[in-house]
Design a protein around this motif. Structure first.
Motif, short mmCIF file in Angstrom:
data_model
loop_
_atom_site.label_atom_id
_atom_site.label_comp_id
_atom_site.label_asym_id
_atom_site.label_seq_id
_atom_site.Cartn_x
_atom_site.Cartn_y
_atom_site.Cartn_z
N TRP A 127 0.91 -1.33 0.18
CA TRP A 127 -0.04 0.04 -0.04
C TRP A 127 0.76 1.19 -0.12
CZ3 TRP A 127 1.27 2.97 4.04
CH2 TRP A 127 1.52 2.72 5.17
N ASN A 128 2.27 1.01 0.08
CA ASN A 128 2.89 2.42 0.34
C ASN A 128 3.47 2.81 -1.07
OD1 ASN A 128 4.86 4.17 1.02
ND2 ASN A 128 5.89 2.96 2.67
N THR A 129 2.52 3.49 -1.92
CA THR A 129 2.61 3.76 -3.51
C THR A 129 3.82 4.90 -3.16
OG1 THR A 129 0.36 3.18 -3.67
CG2 THR A 129 1.37 4.70 -5.35
N PRO A 130 3.60 5.80 -2.24
CA PRO A 130 4.74 6.95 -2.44
C PRO A 130 6.27 6.25 -2.66
CG PRO A 130 3.28 7.71 -0.83
CD PRO A 130 2.64 6.13 -1.25
N SER A 131 6.57 5.35 -1.38
CA SER A 131 8.03 4.77 -1.53
C SER A 131 7.95 3.81 -2.83
CB SER A 131 7.97 3.93 -0.29
OG SER A 131 8.07 4.69 0.77
N ARG A 132 6.95 3.10 -3.09
CA ARG A 132 7.11 2.29 -4.49
C ARG A 132 7.53 3.07 -5.71
NH1 ARG A 132 1.96 -0.89 -4.50
NH2 ARG A 132 2.63 -1.42 -6.64
N ASP A 133 6.78 4.11 -5.59
CA ASP A 133 7.20 5.03 -6.76
C ASP A 133 8.34 5.65 -6.76
OD1 ASP A 133 4.59 4.42 -7.78
OD2 ASP A 133 3.70 6.78 -7.18
N PHE A 134 8.81 5.98 -5.40
CA PHE A 134 10.35 6.64 -5.05
C PHE A 134 11.32 5.62 -5.91
CE2 PHE A 134 13.90 7.13 -2.16
CZ PHE A 134 14.19 8.07 -2.59
N TYR A 135 10.91 4.38 -5.31
CA TYR A 135 12.34 3.39 -5.89
C TYR A 135 12.19 3.23 -7.27
CZ TYR A 135 12.67 2.81 -0.42
OH TYR A 135 13.04 3.07 0.59
N ALA A 136 10.91 3.03 -7.75
CA ALA A 136 10.82 2.78 -9.01
C ALA A 136 11.56 4.00 -9.88
CB ALA A 136 9.45 2.71 -9.60
N ALA A 137 11.27 5.25 -9.65
CA ALA A 137 11.89 6.47 -10.33
C ALA A 137 13.44 6.38 -10.17
CB ALA A 137 11.49 7.61 -9.48
N LYS A 138 13.96 5.56 -9.27
CA LYS A 138 15.63 5.63 -9.18
C LYS A 138 15.90 4.21 -9.90
CE LYS A 138 15.81 9.26 -6.69
NZ LYS A 138 15.72 10.22 -7.79
N GLY A 139 15.05 3.39 -10.54
CA GLY A 139 15.42 2.22 -11.29
C GLY A 139 15.41 1.10 -10.64
N ALA A 140 14.67 0.80 -9.67
CA ALA A 140 14.43 -0.20 -8.78
C ALA A 140 13.38 -1.09 -9.45
CB ALA A 140 14.07 -0.04 -7.48
N GLN A 141 13.55 -2.45 -9.47
CA GLN A 141 12.49 -3.42 -10.28
C GLN A 141 11.74 -4.28 -9.06
OE1 GLN A 141 14.95 -6.18 -12.70
NE2 GLN A 141 16.58 -4.88 -12.12
N ASP A 142 10.39 -4.34 -9.32
CA ASP A 142 9.58 -4.78 -8.22
C ASP A 142 9.47 -6.40 -8.64
OD1 ASP A 142 7.30 -5.92 -6.95
OD2 ASP A 142 5.93 -4.34 -7.24
N LEU A 143 10.52 -7.28 -7.84
CA LEU A 143 10.34 -8.59 -8.30
C LEU A 143 9.28 -9.45 -8.21
CD1 LEU A 143 14.02 -9.19 -6.91
CD2 LEU A 143 13.11 -8.56 -9.22
N THR A 144 8.17 -8.78 -7.27
CA THR A 144 7.13 -9.63 -7.24
C THR A 144 6.34 -9.64 -8.34
OG1 THR A 144 7.14 -8.82 -4.61
CG2 THR A 144 4.85 -9.63 -5.72
N VAL A 145 6.26 -8.42 -9.31
CA VAL A 145 5.61 -8.30 -10.33
C VAL A 145 6.49 -8.83 -11.51
CG1 VAL A 145 5.02 -6.61 -12.22
CG2 VAL A 145 4.48 -6.20 -9.49
N LYS A 146 7.80 -8.40 -11.30
CA LYS A 146 8.62 -9.17 -12.74
C LYS A 146 8.97 -10.50 -12.56
CE LYS A 146 13.04 -8.03 -14.70
NZ LYS A 146 14.38 -7.88 -14.59
N GLU A 147 9.25 -10.94 -11.51
CA GLU A 147 9.76 -12.31 -11.26
C GLU A 147 8.92 -13.43 -10.63
OE1 GLU A 147 13.79 -12.49 -10.25
OE2 GLU A 147 14.60 -11.15 -11.67
N GLY A 148 7.93 -12.75 -9.92
CA GLY A 148 6.98 -13.52 -9.06
C GLY A 148 7.45 -13.74 -7.71
N TRP A 149 8.79 -13.28 -6.94
CA TRP A 149 9.11 -13.86 -5.81
C TRP A 149 8.06 -13.16 -4.74
CZ3 TRP A 149 13.35 -16.98 -5.22
CH2 TRP A 149 14.23 -16.91 -6.26
#
Length: 169
Positions: A127-149
């Motif tokens: 639910w922490n969209t501001p933090s998720r967006d912050f990390y994504a803007a810096k190039g982080a990958q969401d492995l739950t979405v990308k790889e299913g971890w």
């Protein structure tokens, strides 16, 4: 805004534990914090520390005020080798938007590179969209979405039960 990022010292533990509680309140889990200032001092500031920590400070009339922290530790990937886990990145709400969080994250990444880490990883509440967006803007990958971890945890009774199991011959 004028601020400084530096390695934490044992003296900073009172401010770090205060901000850990603030973060826990923000994450809607204040009852989950069981660590004490003494445990932080013991575990982070001895000959073989369990974690590293950076703090952000701003000038104050009588010196500096600690307004953020980044707590990390080393892990190992059998696929990539040395890695780092960022446990917490926190900036007090009234000091957000001035680049302090970005500078803390960048400083942690510098430490990871200095220690020849191949990865910097962290967990973020869904639910922490501001933090998720912050990390994504810096190039982080969401492995739950990308790889299913999925992050799996044993603690409390489940950890005790697992530790007490024995292999039967």
């Amino acid at each position: 805004m004028n601020f400084n990022i530096r390695p934490a010292t044992k003296v900073d533990c009172k401010d770090i534990i205060r901000m850990i509680m603030e973060l826990a309140v923000y994450e809607k889990m204040p009852d989950q914090v069981k660590i004490s200032c003494e445990e932080l001092e013991r575990d982070g500031f001895n000959q073989n520390p369990f974690f590293g920590c950076l703090v952000a400070e701003v000038p104050e009339e009588d010196g500096f005020a600690t307004v953020g922290y980044a707590l990390y530790f080393y892990i190992y990937s059998t696929w990539k080798g040395r890695s780092m886990h960022l446990e917490d990145l926190y900036v007090m709400p009234q000091f957000r938007g001035f680049g302090i969080g970005k500078s803390l994250l960048s400083a942690v990444a510098q430490v990871a590179k200095e220690k020849q880490c191949a990865r910097l990883q962290l967990s973020v509440l869904d639910w922490n969209t501001p933090s998720r967006d912050f990390y994504a803007a810096k190039g982080a990958q969401d492995l739950t979405v990308k790889e299913g971890w999925h992050l799996i945890r044993f603690d409390g009774q489940s950890l005790d039960n697992l530790a007490n199991e024995t292999q039967k011959n």
